[in-house]
Design a protein around this motif. Structure first.
Motif, PDB file in Angstrom:
ATOM      1  N   SER A 227       2.006   7.102  -0.234  1.00  0.00           N
ATOM      2  CA  SER A 227       2.942   8.156  -0.596  1.00  0.00           C
ATOM      3  C   SER A 227       2.313   9.137  -1.585  1.00  0.00           C
ATOM      4  N   ALA A 228       1.643   8.614  -2.588  1.00  0.00           N
ATOM      5  CA  ALA A 228       0.991   9.489  -3.582  1.00  0.00           C
ATOM      6  C   ALA A 228      -0.091  10.341  -2.930  1.00  0.00           C
TER       7      ALA A 228
ATOM      8  N   ASP B 220       0.809  -1.225   0.000  1.00  0.00           N
ATOM      9  CA  ASP B 220       0.000   0.000   0.000  1.00  0.00           C
ATOM     10  C   ASP B 220       0.842   1.276   0.000  1.00  0.00           C
ATOM     11  N   MET B 221       2.128   1.160   0.289  1.00  0.00           N
ATOM     12  CA  MET B 221       2.934   2.353   0.539  1.00  0.00           C
ATOM     13  C   MET B 221       3.032   3.291  -0.663  1.00  0.00           C
ATOM     14  N   ALA B 222       3.005   2.776  -1.865  1.00  0.00           N
ATOM     15  CA  ALA B 222       3.042   3.664  -3.039  1.00  0.00           C
ATOM     16  C   ALA B 222       1.790   4.534  -3.076  1.00  0.00           C
ATOM     17  N   ALA B 223       0.642   3.954  -2.781  1.00  0.00           N
ATOM     18  CA  ALA B 223      -0.608   4.718  -2.765  1.00  0.00           C
ATOM     19  C   ALA B 223      -0.621   5.717  -1.606  1.00  0.00           C
TER      20      ALA B 223
END
Length: 113
Positions: free
Chosen positions: A24-25, A19-22
């Protein structure tokens, strides 16, 4: 206007590594929104891989930190807004982006800052 500290400990995030990419965005989008609104002062995450130190008035550096602050980590945002209600609204946006409740504190007024 008052400056507010909005923060959270990293262990409180409800996000998997996938989930970290989402996350971060979403958090970068809130940062940009705050910048566009003219309320952004500063923000960032504590680098938990770097050991904290205490620096004395004479320049002596001691590894470690005060016992009561040994677990300072996570993310921090400073915004300057006209009301606490507005600060709470921004904290809610950050909470949604970071997937965890945020702590909100007001800085004391200092005419020199």
């Amino acid at each position: 206007m008052t400056k507010y500290l909005i923060s959270f400990p990293s262990g409180e995030m409800d996000a998997t590594p996938a989930d970290m990419a989402a996350v971060s965005a979403a958090s970068h989008a809130v940062v940009q929104e705050a910048k566009n609104a003219g309320v952004w002062v500063f923000g960032g995450g504590i680098d938990e891989d770097i050991t904290p130190v205490r620096v004395a008035a004479d320049g002596t550096v001691t590894e470690g930190t005060y016992p009561q602050t040994a677990r300072i980590e996570g993310g921090y945002t400073v915004l300057e807004v006209p009301t606490r209600v507005e600060a709470e609204a921004w904290a809610a946006k950050i909470a949604a982006a970071c997937r965890c409740p945020q702590e909100l504190r007001a800085f004391m007024y200092d005419p020199a800052s």
